[in-house]
Design a protein around this motif. Structure first.
Motif, PDB file in Angstrom:
ATOM      1  N   UNK A  48       0.836  -0.888  -0.257  1.00 53.29           N
ATOM      2  CA  UNK A  48      -0.476   0.172  -0.254  1.00 53.29           C
ATOM      3  C   UNK A  48       0.568   1.460  -0.033  1.00 53.29           C
ATOM      4  N   UNK A  49       0.086   2.703  -0.757  1.00 60.55           N
ATOM      5  CA  UNK A  49       0.665   3.926  -0.444  1.00 60.55           C
ATOM      6  C   UNK A  49      -0.060   4.313   0.371  1.00 60.55           C
ATOM      7  N   UNK A  50       1.089   4.949   1.504  1.00 58.28           N
ATOM      8  CA  UNK A  50       0.376   6.098   2.740  1.00 58.28           C
ATOM      9  C   UNK A  50      -0.276   6.815   1.977  1.00 58.28           C
ATOM     10  N   UNK A  51       0.425   7.930   0.924  1.00 56.57           N
ATOM     11  CA  UNK A  51      -0.046   9.117   0.639  1.00 56.57           C
ATOM     12  C   UNK A  51       0.619   8.969  -0.700  1.00 56.57           C
ATOM     13  N   UNK A  52      -0.742   8.781  -1.419  1.00 55.49           N
ATOM     14  CA  UNK A  52      -0.698   8.523  -2.990  1.00 55.49           C
ATOM     15  C   UNK A  52      -0.501   9.707  -3.325  1.00 55.49           C
ATOM     16  N   UNK A  53       0.043  10.110  -4.827  1.00 58.29           N
ATOM     17  CA  UNK A  53       0.313  11.846  -4.867  1.00 58.29           C
ATOM     18  C   UNK A  53       0.230  11.059  -6.146  1.00 58.29           C
ATOM     19  N   UNK A  54      -0.575  12.420  -7.300  1.00 60.47           N
ATOM     20  CA  UNK A  54      -0.524  12.079  -8.708  1.00 60.47           C
ATOM     21  C   UNK A  54      -1.751  13.183  -9.344  1.00 60.47           C
ATOM     22  N   UNK A  55      -1.116  14.073 -10.493  1.00 57.59           N
ATOM     23  CA  UNK A  55      -1.869  14.949 -11.008  1.00 57.59           C
ATOM     24  C   UNK A  55      -3.072  14.558 -11.597  1.00 57.59           C
TER      25      UNK A  55
END
Ligand SMILES: *Cc1c(COP(=O)(O)O)cnc(C)c1O
Length: 350
Positions: free
Chosen positions: A230-237
């Motif tokens: 899992x990714x705790x702080x997903x970030x993407x445009x």
């Protein structure tokens, strides 16, 4: 004569309870658009089509699943529905709930939802709640609320959402006469790739229509299925796929593997570059919707052989959903005085 909605057209192929109503905005029937210039740009030698899901009633493929989920909830006598959303699910749930005369409550991650999606949810009269947290936090909350209150959960954990979303595969097969060799699409909560695989395998079992290899594409900053955790702080445009704990992750990985395909990641730069290439051929999609083709481009560059194939890219949502993704990075239009010499001067200048 009006076009039938998806339940009217495909009900015998969808696993829905007998009590299911038919709440429709005449969704589906989206075009499969040939993209010869983009195919040539990617190296050529294959046929490329975009299934433009942005042309559904609320501007995304979510309407396919929502007609099924809301129809089931309404037929069961539920008075309210709830979902967590990166935006498009909220707008779609709000619209179909309005159509059914139900209350819709939507939870969105604060400040992370594109303006066209938020406005849609508000316009259709949903109760919009911003959560000071991520999509994954919001999903956890709505699951708990729906377990204790008479409110139907319409996220893609709801199996009827996937039943409705199978219809994209049915339509692609109808248009091409068989399944494409390869299907590429963005992956967020992983419901759509799972639903498409269900649709293709169901039709292949019935009619021998063949099976596509799946290329699921996550954004590099939100790629739990590629990283394996899992990714705790997903970030993407690509806000529609800004998800760190996909509810259908296991199912999606199994589908990709069974198909002989895979799930990969594409960078935000690659995704935005692909959005520009699609628009240059007349198809404006929101950033997430360009991810599938961005991934395909990278795979071909890395040596994937697609010669002779027919490839369909599912472009999941309309560019109008997220106008800021363009206005933030493109120059503002030029201004000219309201006279002909000024305009002639500007045109002569380039
Ligand atoms: C919801 C959505 C996705 C991701 O679909 P999942 O089923 O969550 O994987 C991709 N693109 C757009 C535009 C979406 O709205």
């Amino acid at each position: 004569m009006t076009t039938p909605g998806l339940l009217a057209k495909y009900r015998p192929l969808l696993d829905l309870p007998a009590h299911t109503a038919d709440i429709s905005l005449h969704e589906g029937g989206t075009p499969l658009i040939p993209m010869p210039r983009l195919a040539a740009h990617l190296g050529g030698g294959f046929d490329l089509y975009v299934k433009f899901e942005g042309l559904n009633p609320t501007g995304s493929f979510k309407d396919r699943g929502m007609t099924a989920a809301i129809s089931e909830a309404a037929g069961r006598g539920v008075r309210a529905v709830i979902c967590a959303s990166t935006g498009n699910t909220a707008a779609s749930a709000a619209a179909y709930a309005a159509r059914a005369g139900l209350k819709a409550i939507v939870l969105i991650p604060q400040g992370k939802v594109a303006v066209g999606k938020l406005a849609g949810a508000v316009a259709y009269g949903a109760q919009v709640v911003q959560v000071d947290g991520s999509f994954d936090d919001a999903l956890g909350l709505v699951v708990q609320v729906s377990e204790t209150r008479p409110i139907a959960l319409v996220n893609s954990i709801n199996p009827y959402r996937l039943e409705g979303q199978k219809t994209a595969a049915f339509e692609i097969i109808e248009t091409l006469g068989k399944a494409p060799h390869r299907l590429c699409l963005p992956v967020g909560n992983a419901g759509n790739i799972s639903a498409n695989w269900l649709g293709f395998t169901q039709m292949h079992a019935r009619a021998g229509t063949g099976l596509p290899r799946l290329l699921g594409v996550q954004a590099a900053g939100a790629a739990p299925l590629v990283l394996g955790h899992p990714v705790d702080r997903p970030e993407t445009v690509a806000t529609a796929i800004r998800i760190g704990r996909p509810a259908r992750g296991e199912q999606a990985l199994a589908a990709a593997e069974e198909s002989g395909g895979r799930i990969v990641a594409a960078s935000d730069d690659d995704i935005l570059a692909m959005q520009t290439l699609l628009a240059a051929e007349g198809v404006w999609v929101e950033p997430a919707s360009a991810a599938g083709l961005a991934g395909l481009k990278n795979e071909i560059a890395a040596g994937l052989d697609v010669q002779g194939e027919t490839i369909v890219a599912v472009c999941t949502g309309h560019g109008l959903k997220d106008p800021d993704a363009i206005t933030r990075r493109m120059p503002a239009p030029q201004v000219v005085a309201a006279d002909l010499p000024a305009l002639e001067g500007l045109l002569a200048g380039g």
